[in-house]
Scaffold this motif. Sequence first.
Motif, PDB file in Angstrom:
ATOM      1  N   ILE A  49       0.834  -1.205   0.000  1.00  0.00           N
ATOM      2  CA  ILE A  49       0.000   0.000   0.000  1.00  0.00           C
ATOM      3  C   ILE A  49       0.868   1.254   0.000  1.00  0.00           C
ATOM      4  O   ILE A  49       0.597   2.202  -0.740  1.00  0.00           O
ATOM      5  N   LEU A  50       1.922   1.263   0.807  1.00  0.00           N
ATOM      6  CA  LEU A  50       2.808   2.423   0.856  1.00  0.00           C
ATOM      7  C   LEU A  50       3.509   2.646  -0.477  1.00  0.00           C
ATOM      8  O   LEU A  50       3.568   3.770  -0.987  1.00  0.00           O
ATOM      9  N   TYR A  53       2.856   1.430  -3.688  1.00  0.00           N
ATOM     10  CA  TYR A  53       2.001   1.780  -4.826  1.00  0.00           C
ATOM     11  C   TYR A  53       1.197   3.054  -4.571  1.00  0.00           C
ATOM     12  O   TYR A  53       0.878   3.776  -5.508  1.00  0.00           O
ATOM     13  N   GLY A  54       0.898   3.347  -3.311  1.00  0.00           N
ATOM     14  CA  GLY A  54       0.287   4.631  -2.986  1.00  0.00           C
ATOM     15  C   GLY A  54       1.242   5.780  -3.272  1.00  0.00           C
ATOM     16  O   GLY A  54       0.842   6.830  -3.781  1.00  0.00           O
ATOM     17  N   LEU A  82       1.319   6.221  -7.081  1.00  0.00           N
ATOM     18  CA  LEU A  82       0.119   6.918  -7.546  1.00  0.00           C
ATOM     19  C   LEU A  82       0.166   8.393  -7.159  1.00  0.00           C
ATOM     20  O   LEU A  82      -0.133   9.272  -7.976  1.00  0.00           O
ATOM     21  N   TRP A  83       0.574   8.679  -5.929  1.00  0.00           N
ATOM     22  CA  TRP A  83       0.675  10.049  -5.468  1.00  0.00           C
ATOM     23  C   TRP A  83       1.739  10.805  -6.272  1.00  0.00           C
ATOM     24  O   TRP A  83       1.589  11.986  -6.576  1.00  0.00           O
TER      25      TRP A  83
END
Length: 109
Positions: free
Chosen positions: A50-51, A53-54, A57-58
């Motif tokens: 999550i960290l 790929y987040g 994306l961010w």
Amino acid sequence: MNITLRNINWTKKSGILIIGIALVGLLLNYIVQYYRGTWIYQYGSLISLILFYGGILWSFINTILLISKHKSDLKKNLIWIILSAIPFIYLTTMMLIAFTSDYELERNF
């Protein structure tokens, strides 16, 4: 080059934060490998995904925001745009390398 953080807006500051979040995601993935088979590995690997790929994306969204916000003076803000795009460029480069190397292996057999 005298840069003070008071004169920098949030989208520029978040470029540094994005790189940190993506790096923490990568490091967390390597750290939890030692706990394979436990709940630490299960939740740690999910959090690292999550960290990472987040952060990617961010990075993409923040780079687009920086480009659209500073259309008139792109040369002046090029460092911040590239800094914000580093995680997205990293993922794109690694995917291109993975796809081309896989193609070379299939072609030799």
